[in-house]
Write an enzyme that holds these catalytic residues in place. Structure first.
Site, short mmCIF file in Angstrom:
data_model
loop_
_atom_site.label_atom_id
_atom_site.label_comp_id
_atom_site.label_asym_id
_atom_site.label_seq_id
_atom_site.Cartn_x
_atom_site.Cartn_y
_atom_site.Cartn_z
N ASP A 43 0.58 -1.29 -0.01
CA ASP A 43 0.08 0.05 0.12
C ASP A 43 0.86 1.35 0.17
O ASP A 43 0.54 2.15 0.61
CB ASP A 43 -1.02 0.05 1.12
CG ASP A 43 -1.50 -1.14 1.42
OD1 ASP A 43 -2.09 -2.02 0.35
OD2 ASP A 43 -1.74 -1.57 2.64
N GLU A 213 -11.22 -0.81 -3.63
CA GLU A 213 -10.41 -0.22 -2.53
C GLU A 213 -9.26 0.60 -3.04
O GLU A 213 -9.23 0.75 -4.32
CB GLU A 213 -9.89 -1.19 -1.46
CG GLU A 213 -8.95 -2.21 -2.18
CD GLU A 213 -8.67 -3.45 -1.17
OE1 GLU A 213 -9.21 -3.67 -0.09
OE2 GLU A 213 -7.69 -4.09 -1.22
#
Length: 331
Positions: A43, A213
């Site tokens: 991420d 997401e």
């Protein structure tokens, strides 16, 4: 007469030799290589501060061990310095586990680090999206609010994966959401809360088709590029798609896939950010992927590759590589 070498001296010689070898190897690097630094990290949020590149990733581990964030900085995209534990759950008292997906902005001489914590599944559980603040990009960061900035589930969006976007007029927005739903909300000038829109609502859903997401947004040639991750984060089909709109509210129609697995390189390429070298048309995509043959869901590594546009402004599909990118010093 046999010359004696004492253990402490021998240790010093070995360390000196290793340091010299490491310096030679670093100096001789022609590309960043992928992954760009060792360790399980995911991420990644890319940023540029003070003529240095920065990456703020998730420490990729089981949620009960995922209780801190590291950062990495570089002057050239090739050689990276690790900044350990820039924030952890000791500094964020309400965060107990699962700190992840940081987003960072510099404002009025301070650095605001947004993050998700605790992986809440309902509004009765403590956690959500928080904010930490520091005077330097490497921290140490401290809790800004003493509580989550957002701990509610609005429009069925889990409060995770926040991205903070600065529009052309200086207004900051937070774009976030898991569970297949994405919201945008207007941040107060001091980042202590949210400002309602003209219609009285505080959150607007901007979910495009396929969204799962990991949203981000940037402006290029006065167009708003909205990107997100699709598929399951533990699976090989994890990927990045995008849309283009005329405002941060869209509407956003899915155009195509930008980043995905390559069976010869890696799987699960997704949850990314984007870097643009100021004053240039040099763009990079910073993302995580899973090494070939790796089956542990948390075993993800951070990589960088070039991102390019065609003559019509569409993003060309990114080729993921082992080589990474060439050096690029900021001026």
């Amino acid at each position: 007469m046999k010359k004696l070498v004492y253990p402490s001296l021998l240790f010093a010689i070995v360390i000196s030799s290793c340091s010299s070898l490491q310096a030679q190897q670093t100096a001789g690097k022609k590309t960043s290589g992928n992954p760009v630094f060792p360790g399980w990290y995911a991420d990644p949020e890319g940023a540029i501060f003070n003529k240095r590149y920065w990456i703020y990733p998730t420490y990729s581990a089981p949620y009960n061990q995922q209780v801190f964030l590291d950062a990495f900085s570089s002057t050239d995209l090739v050689n990276w310095t690790k900044h350990e534990r820039i924030v952890d759950t000791a500094a964020i008292k309400w965060a107990k586990r699962a700190m992840w997906a940081p987003a960072i902005v510099q404002k009025n001489g301070r650095y605001f680090l947004f993050f998700a914590a605790n992986d809440i599944q309902n509004e009765q559980q403590p956690g959500g999206i928080g904010v930490a603040v520091a005077n330097k990009p490497e921290g140490p960061f401290k809790d800004y609010l003493g509580k989550p900035l957002l701990d509610k589930i609005v429009n069925k969006a889990q409060p995770i994966d926040q991205f903070v976007f600065r529009d052309k007029d200086g207004q900051y927005y937070m774009i976030y959401g898991g569970w297949g739903h994405c919201n945008i909300t207007k941040l107060k000038d001091d980042f202590t809360g949210f400002v309602p829109f003209e219609d009285g609502n505080t959150f607007r859903e901007i979910t495009p088709k396929g969204y799962v997401e990991g949203p981000i947004m940037f402006i290029r040639n006065n167009k708003y590029y909205f990107m997100w991750s699709e598929g399951g984060w533990t699976g090989p089909d994890y990927r990045v798609a995008y849309a283009i709109g005329d405002s941060p509210f869209g509407p956003f129609e899915r155009i195509g896939t930008v980043l995905q697995q390559d069976a010869a390189v890696a799987t699960g390429a997704g949850h990314h950010s984007v870097l643009q070298v100021p004053g240039s048309n040099d763009w990079y995509i910073v993302y995580h992927r899973r090494p070939l043959g790796e089956t542990d869901g948390n075993h993800r590594v951070t990589c960088i590759d070039k991102m390019e546009f065609d003559d019509k402004g569409f993003i060309k599909p990114v080729k993921i590589t082992f080589e990474g990118v060439a050096p690029k010093v900021l001026k």
